[in-house]
Scaffold this motif. Structure first.
Motif, PDB file in Angstrom:
ATOM      1  N   CYS A 177      -6.317  -3.711   8.283  1.00 34.01           N
ATOM      2  CA  CYS A 177      -6.888  -3.443   6.965  1.00 34.01           C
ATOM      3  C   CYS A 177      -6.381  -4.418   5.908  1.00 34.01           C
ATOM      4  CB  CYS A 177      -6.502  -2.027   6.570  1.00 34.01           C
ATOM      5  SG  CYS A 177      -4.723  -1.785   6.486  1.00 34.01           S
ATOM      6  N   CYS A 203     -10.560  -0.110   4.928  1.00 31.35           N
ATOM      7  CA  CYS A 203     -10.246  -1.049   3.853  1.00 31.35           C
ATOM      8  C   CYS A 203     -10.500  -2.504   4.219  1.00 31.35           C
ATOM      9  CB  CYS A 203      -8.798  -0.880   3.390  1.00 31.35           C
ATOM     10  SG  CYS A 203      -8.477   0.694   2.615  1.00 31.35           S
ATOM     11  N   CYS A 258       0.849  -1.194   0.000  1.00 25.78           N
ATOM     12  CA  CYS A 258       0.000   0.000   0.000  1.00 25.78           C
ATOM     13  C   CYS A 258       0.883   1.242   0.000  1.00 25.78           C
ATOM     14  CB  CYS A 258      -0.904   0.009   1.232  1.00 25.78           C
ATOM     15  SG  CYS A 258      -2.134   1.316   1.116  1.00 25.78           S
TER      16      CYS A 258
END
Ligand code: SF4
Length: 511
Positions: A277, A185, A67
């Motif tokens: 997440c 998320c 990410c």
């Protein structure tokens, strides 16, 4: 005899561990997402899960971050009382040196997200230090380390309450979870800390997220304690809410529920709740004085055999010829592939734009939002031939308060971000016949493959918060709020909650 831990070994171990977790998901998490993908019936959620899985494998292969938010570093140390350290640096200084080394690694530079002080100037510390460090003295002659890189989107959704001892924990969780939206998320693990005092409950919640995912083993063998009963009940009831991957509506919202407890005052039931997440990143290891930690890479065979591909029904959009009429024609849930020039901006850039507009100075000369979309992103720096490093969307609700200004004063006609929009932003979108598109949070490397060029056009001094102009080819997004104000983050979960209620077996058992 005391174990001597060398300073360089500890620093190297911390640096290696942070690099490792930046591109390798824990195998238990990725396999749990693989199972969720297999059983998912919601098309939108299944597509999001496929993006998360494909992104994960690409990161494992390419050694690039899962990410763009490479997290705040959280470290739990259990120091054996028979351990001694080479003491040129303090323990915290050694950990922070490891963080610095990891985040500035030239082959895989990670995004520095820490700012200091936390209010006011909020200057980026530029190397992601300091870590958040918890140290406990235990018996023994080893140093046990659990280390995580925790994304801001999921951390921001942390909750705390003090229940009456007679209140229902399950009711509180089921009532509270939908208020967290999708900015964390999902799917992820829900960590719950129970007992102690206020700060202890939050710490327990965070620490609970370090444990392996094992809810399906627990389902198979049955609960043997009250807290295991709670885990099972919360797991089923949260998944029955139908929130689904990325909040799009679907069968899996959480892949496990963890509970960590501590005795508490007879009058109290402190509860901390922290989600992990789609960029779940943690690793545990120990040092015994024989050298730095040896971290064994997972086998790529452990990854589910899933490769995301753009749906045939996706609509290609030419951003360089985009019109307000075209934006107004997009339907909720419609999949788009963006092509052309896309401007970026997130919190700090919006705040600066607001100041410039209020002062009458106007936008910077290279920035023209007329008939353009803005992408809420703070990318990782590129390495090698990359135009940009991983560049997934950031939580859009943080930009809600700027949306009316952007739509009414700059010529902007749409936005790209992650998760839902709040009522104020939806009202503005409706008023201006604009649209909000969502990209998948936690699929940052996959998204960045669609970004073929990147140049800073304003606010360069803000680093990752600068305004870039990206040139994108087939960047996948979904219409999340259309020009009539319909939000898929409302309609999707509502639809799937009803569908799940009609199912004979809870979907979470269907493994
Ligand atoms: S997956 Fe989402 S919440 Fe997690 S770090 Fe990335 S953007 Fe933040």
């Amino acid at each position: 005899m005391a174990t001597l831990i060398k300073q360089d070994d500890l620093i190297q171990s911390i640096a290696d561990a942070l690099q490792f977790i930046s591109y390798y998901h824990p195998v238990d998490y990725i396999q749990a997402v693989g199972k969720a993908y297999e059983r998912e019936q919601s098309e939108a959620a299944k597509d999001a899960l496929a993006q998360i899985l494909t992104n994960s494998r690409m990161c494992a292969e390419g050694h690039r971050p899962i990410c763009q938010d490479t997290g705040a570093v959280v470290v739990f140390l259990k120091v054996g009382m028979d351990v001694r350290f080479e003491n040129k640096m303090s323990l915290d200084e050694m950990i922070n040196q490891g963080v610095r080394q990891a985040y500035l690694h030239p082959d895989n530079k990670l995004r520095a997200s820490m700012v200091s002080p936390p209010i006011g100037p909020r200057k980026n510390t530029s190397d992601n230090t300091p870590a958040i460090i918890y140290t406990e003295l235990v018996t023994g002659d080893k140093l046990e380390i659990a280390i995580a890189a925790k994304g801001g989107g999921s951390e921001n959704k942390s909750k705390f309450t003090v229940l009456n001892p007679s209140d229902s924990l399950v009711d509180w969780v089921v009532k509270t979870l939908p208020t967290m939206g999708a900015g964390w998320c999902p799917p992820g693990v829900l960590g719950i800390g129970l007992g102690g005092t206020a700060e202890k409950a939050m710490l327990l919640a965070k620490e609970s997220l370090m444990a392996p995912i094992d809810i399906h083993k627990l389902q198979a063998r049955g609960a043997q304690s009250y807290s295991e009963e709670l885990r099972l009940e919360i797991f089923d009831k949260v998944n029955a809410l139908g929130i689904g991957a990325q909040g799009l509506g679907g069968l899996t919202t959480v892949v496990d529920v963890k509970i960590k407890e501590y005795p508490t005052h007879a009058a109290s039931l402190p509860v901390g709740m922290i989600p992990n997440c789609a960029a779940t990143r943690h690793i545990e290891f120990e040092l015994d004085g024989s050298g730095p930690a040896i971290l064994t890479p997972p086998s790529l065979d452990d990854w589910p055999d899933v490769t995301w591909q753009a749906s045939d029904s996706s609509t290609r959009v030419n951003l360089d010829k985009l019109t307000a009429e075209e934006v107004a024609s997009w339907k909720p849930g419609q999949r788009l592939l963006l092509n052309g020039k896309l401007l970026t901006g997130r919190d700090a850039a919006h705040k600066r734009i607001q100041e410039l507009l209020e002062s009458g100075e106007g936008l910077p000369k290279n920035v023209d939002f007329t008939n353009r979309l803005i992408y809420y992103v703070g990318p990782v720096d590129p390495v090698g031939e990359e135009a940009v490093g991983p560049a997934g969307p950031t939580t859009a609700t943080r930009m809600d308060k700027f949306t009316e200004m952007m739509l009414s004063q700059t010529g902007l006609i749409g936005m790209v971000g992650k998760a839902e929009r709040g009522p104020v932003a939806i009202e503005s979108i409706k008023r201006h016949k604009a649209a909000y598109l969502m990209a998948v949070g936690g699929a940052a490397y996959l998204v960045s493959q669609a970004i073929r060029s990147a140049k800073v056009v304003a606010f360069e001094e803000m680093g990752m918060e600068a305004i870039y102009e990206f040139g994108v080819v087939d960047m996948p997004v979904t219409v999340a709020v259309d020009s009539c104000g319909t939000s898929v983050h409302k309609t999707g979960p509502a639809e799937w909650q009803v569908k799940i209620a009609d199912m004979t077996f809870p979907p979470s058992h269907n493994t």
